[in-house]
Design an enzyme around this catalytic site. Structure first.
Site, PDB file in Angstrom:
ATOM      1  CB  CYS A 112     -14.263 104.861  59.193  1.00 54.12           C
ATOM      2  SG  CYS A 112     -14.278 102.921  59.376  1.00 54.12           S
ATOM      3  CG  HIS A 256     -10.172 106.766  58.905  1.00 57.25           C
ATOM      4  ND1 HIS A 256     -11.544 106.811  59.779  1.00 57.25           N
ATOM      5  CD2 HIS A 256     -10.426 105.038  59.081  1.00 57.25           C
ATOM      6  CE1 HIS A 256     -12.241 105.254  60.713  1.00 57.25           C
ATOM      7  NE2 HIS A 256     -11.120 104.478  59.862  1.00 57.25           N
ATOM      8  CG  ASN A 286     -11.380 103.287  63.742  1.00 58.01           C
ATOM      9  OD1 ASN A 286     -11.930 103.926  63.146  1.00 58.01           O
ATOM     10  ND2 ASN A 286     -11.408 102.285  62.397  1.00 58.01           N
TER      11      ASN A 286
HETATM   12  N1  COA Z   1      -3.565  91.280  71.299  1.00 56.60           N
HETATM   13  C1  COA Z   1      -2.500  90.634  70.784  1.00 56.60           C
HETATM   14  N2  COA Z   1      -1.934  89.651  70.022  1.00 56.60           N
HETATM   15  C2  COA Z   1      -2.904  90.554  68.814  1.00 56.60           C
HETATM   16  C3  COA Z   1      -3.915  90.900  69.112  1.00 56.60           C
HETATM   17  C4  COA Z   1      -4.367  91.956  69.866  1.00 56.60           C
HETATM   18  N3  COA Z   1      -4.744  92.846  70.274  1.00 56.60           N
HETATM   19  N4  COA Z   1      -4.756  90.828  67.662  1.00 56.60           N
HETATM   20  C5  COA Z   1      -4.223  90.233  67.011  1.00 56.60           C
HETATM   21  N5  COA Z   1      -3.247  89.634  67.904  1.00 56.60           N
HETATM   22  C6  COA Z   1      -2.610  88.753  67.202  1.00 56.60           C
HETATM   23  C7  COA Z   1      -3.010  87.822  66.093  1.00 56.60           C
HETATM   24  O1  COA Z   1      -3.945  86.776  65.970  1.00 56.60           O
HETATM   25  C8  COA Z   1      -1.249  87.242  65.188  1.00 56.60           C
HETATM   26  O2  COA Z   1      -1.062  86.473  65.763  1.00 56.60           O
HETATM   27  P1  COA Z   1      -0.764  84.535  65.221  1.00 56.60           P
HETATM   28  O3  COA Z   1       0.279  85.578  64.643  1.00 56.60           O
HETATM   29  O4  COA Z   1      -0.310  83.960  66.102  1.00 56.60           O
HETATM   30  O5  COA Z   1      -1.546  84.464  64.116  1.00 56.60           O
HETATM   31  C9  COA Z   1      -0.440  88.611  65.138  1.00 56.60           C
HETATM   32  O6  COA Z   1      -1.388  89.344  66.284  1.00 56.60           O
HETATM   33  C10 COA Z   1      -0.407  89.541  64.295  1.00 56.60           C
HETATM   34  O7  COA Z   1      -2.503  89.459  63.864  1.00 56.60           O
HETATM   35  P2  COA Z   1      -1.944  90.617  62.340  1.00 56.60           P
HETATM   36  O8  COA Z   1      -3.591  90.297  61.540  1.00 56.60           O
HETATM   37  O9  COA Z   1      -1.467  89.635  61.481  1.00 56.60           O
HETATM   38  O10 COA Z   1      -1.671  91.527  62.439  1.00 56.60           O
HETATM   39  P3  COA Z   1      -1.236  93.198  62.218  1.00 56.60           P
HETATM   40  O11 COA Z   1      -0.082  93.641  62.105  1.00 56.60           O
HETATM   41  O12 COA Z   1      -2.021  93.384  60.500  1.00 56.60           O
HETATM   42  O13 COA Z   1      -2.471  94.699  62.368  1.00 56.60           O
HETATM   43  C11 COA Z   1      -4.363  95.002  62.866  1.00 56.60           C
HETATM   44  C12 COA Z   1      -3.568  94.171  63.221  1.00 56.60           C
HETATM   45  C13 COA Z   1      -5.744  95.276  62.898  1.00 56.60           C
HETATM   46  C14 COA Z   1      -4.398  95.789  63.739  1.00 56.60           C
HETATM   47  C15 COA Z   1      -4.196  95.848  61.253  1.00 56.60           C
HETATM   48  O14 COA Z   1      -3.981  94.422  60.321  1.00 56.60           O
HETATM   49  C16 COA Z   1      -4.988  96.672  60.592  1.00 56.60           C
HETATM   50  O15 COA Z   1      -4.909  97.275  61.613  1.00 56.60           O
HETATM   51  N6  COA Z   1      -6.095  96.311  60.141  1.00 56.60           N
HETATM   52  C17 COA Z   1      -6.866  97.294  59.738  1.00 56.60           C
HETATM   53  C18 COA Z   1      -8.280  98.206  60.190  1.00 56.60           C
HETATM   54  C19 COA Z   1      -9.386  98.629  60.142  1.00 56.60           C
HETATM   55  O16 COA Z   1      -8.516  99.591  59.303  1.00 56.60           O
HETATM   56  N7  COA Z   1     -10.215  98.681  60.361  1.00 56.60           N
HETATM   57  C20 COA Z   1     -11.226  99.627  60.220  1.00 56.60           C
HETATM   58  C21 COA Z   1     -11.447 100.293  58.832  1.00 56.60           C
HETATM   59  S1  COA Z   1     -12.020 101.685  59.296  1.00 56.60           S
END
Ligand code: COA
Length: 330
Positions: A112, A256, A286
């Site tokens: 990214c 980003h 993204n």
């Molecule tokens: N829909 C519904 N529930 C979802 C889901 C979706 N698409 N994806 C994950 N969940 C669930 C998980 O399974 C988890 O359930 P649990 O509590 O029963 O285990 C819950 O939602 C919370 O998951 P979590 O990973 O803690 O959520 P979060 O608030 O951290 O958000 C991201 C997840 C991926 C959106 C976030 O961590 C993020 O943006 N990270 C950085 C990603 C990024 O920048 N990537 C590219 C880098 S360039």
């Protein structure tokens, strides 16, 4: 010799995939995606559209704005993690498609952060050859991420989209330099938290890797989040310090677009109010190397930047890599 951006361009495929469409594909909800990421929809390339096709469209738009023909380009850089083929490079394929017959061609893989890495390389080439060897350099960020995500994995498939953006860095005869300060960084120790484990020389594709879905993107979302915020904050502060520019003077933070919570956390820690953070994640999701350029092109075409504005670009991605560039618009 100075540097300016002579043109910007972007392209997104026609097909739109909304959060409501995703609700029918995996166990997720529009509400979850919107409140956790800020995304509402993303664009998905057609099966016969490759990364180079998206890149070429964005490139032609940037050339058009710059009033240049493709054969006037001296160098062509494509930042991507979704190359058309292992080789030749996507840059060479784009060269053929747009007719950039005089350009040296190079792909870079910084995920990214790729577009900002590309700007760093391009500006180095321009500045390093004072006699004007490289006057017009096309830097493209292009991704067809829809091929790399497992459409059965809700942790990743809701987050990504396809698209491309391009900009042309041009040498000027005056000393006005658009790029006031920059920093590119990486930390390979955290490479495993965002990766595609199979398909390369370390783990070639086999029936077993395919069965285990090891050729799809794997991400430890929370770990990435925790690394992304301090890395981008530190890097933004470093480039502002290099330039002696205060956060108050920044007209726009252009981050980003991975998650609006990441963008807001970075802005508040750098000291830039939310209304000066450019966000379009709701439309594109993204798009990895393309996101910052998609913002920039929208801002330029929407007359949202004016001469003298400081724009602080910052990105973070797999590698891990991160980078920031401070522009003074001219
Ligand atoms: N829909 C519904 N529930 C979802 C889901 C979706 N698409 N994806 C994950 N969940 C669930 C998980 O399974 C988890 O359930 P649990 O509590 O029963 O285990 C819950 O939602 C919370 O998951 P979590 O990973 O803690 O959520 P979060 O608030 O951290 O958000 C991201 C997840 C991926 C959106 C976030 O961590 C993020 O943006 N990270 C950085 C990603 C990024 O920048 N990537 C590219 C880098 S360039």
């Amino acid at each position: 010799m100075g540097i300016r951006i002579a043109g910007t361009g972007s392209y997104v495929p026609e097909k739109i995939l909304t959060n409501f469409d995703l609700e029918k594909m995996v166990e997720t909800s529009d509400e979850w995606i919107r409140t956790r990421t800020g995304m509402k929809e993303r664009h998905i390339a057609a099966p016969d559209q490759a990364c180079s096709d998206l890149a070429s469209q964005a490139a032609l738009n940037a050339l058009d704005m710059a009033g240049l023909t493709a054969d006037e380009l001296d160098f062509l850089i494509v930042a991507t993690i979704t190359n058309d083929k292992v080789f030749p490079s996507t840059a060479c394929i784009v060269q053929r498609k747009i007719g950039a017959s005089n350009a040296g061609c190079l792909d870079i893989e910084a995920a990214c952060s790729g577009l900002l890495y590309g700007m760093e390389l391009a500006s180095g080439l321009i500045r390093g050859h004072k006699k004007g060897k490289y006057r017009n350099i096309l830097v493209i960020g292009s991704e067809k991420l829809s091929n790399l995500v497992d459409w059965e994995d809700r942790n990743t498939c809701v987050l990504f989209g396809d698209g491309a953006s391009a900009l042309i860095l041009q040498a000027t005869d005056d000393d006005d330099d658009l790029i006031v300060a920059s920093e590119v960084k990486a930390d390979g120790n955290y490479g495993d938290i965002l990766q595609i484990p199979a398909g390369g020389s370390a783990c070639p594709t086999t029936h077993e890797t395919l069965d285990k879905k090891m050729h799809y993107m794997q991400m430890a979302g929370q770990d990435v989040f925790k690394q992304a915020v301090p890395a981008m904050v530190g890097s933004c502060k470093n480039v502002l310090a290099q330039a002696g520019v205060s956060p108050d003077e920044v007209a726009w933070l252009v981050p980003h677009q991975a998650n609006f919570r990441i963008m807001k956390a970075v802005a508040s820690r750098v000291g830039i109010p939310e209304e000066r953070v450019y966000i379009n994640i709701e439309k594109y999701g993204n798009t990895s190397a393309a996101t910052v350029g998609l913002c920039l092109d929208e801002m330029v075409r929407g007359n949202q930047v004016k001469p003298g504005d400081y724009l602080l670009l910052t990105a973070f991605g797999g590698g891990l890599t991160w980078a920031s560039v401070l522009l003074k618009w001219c």
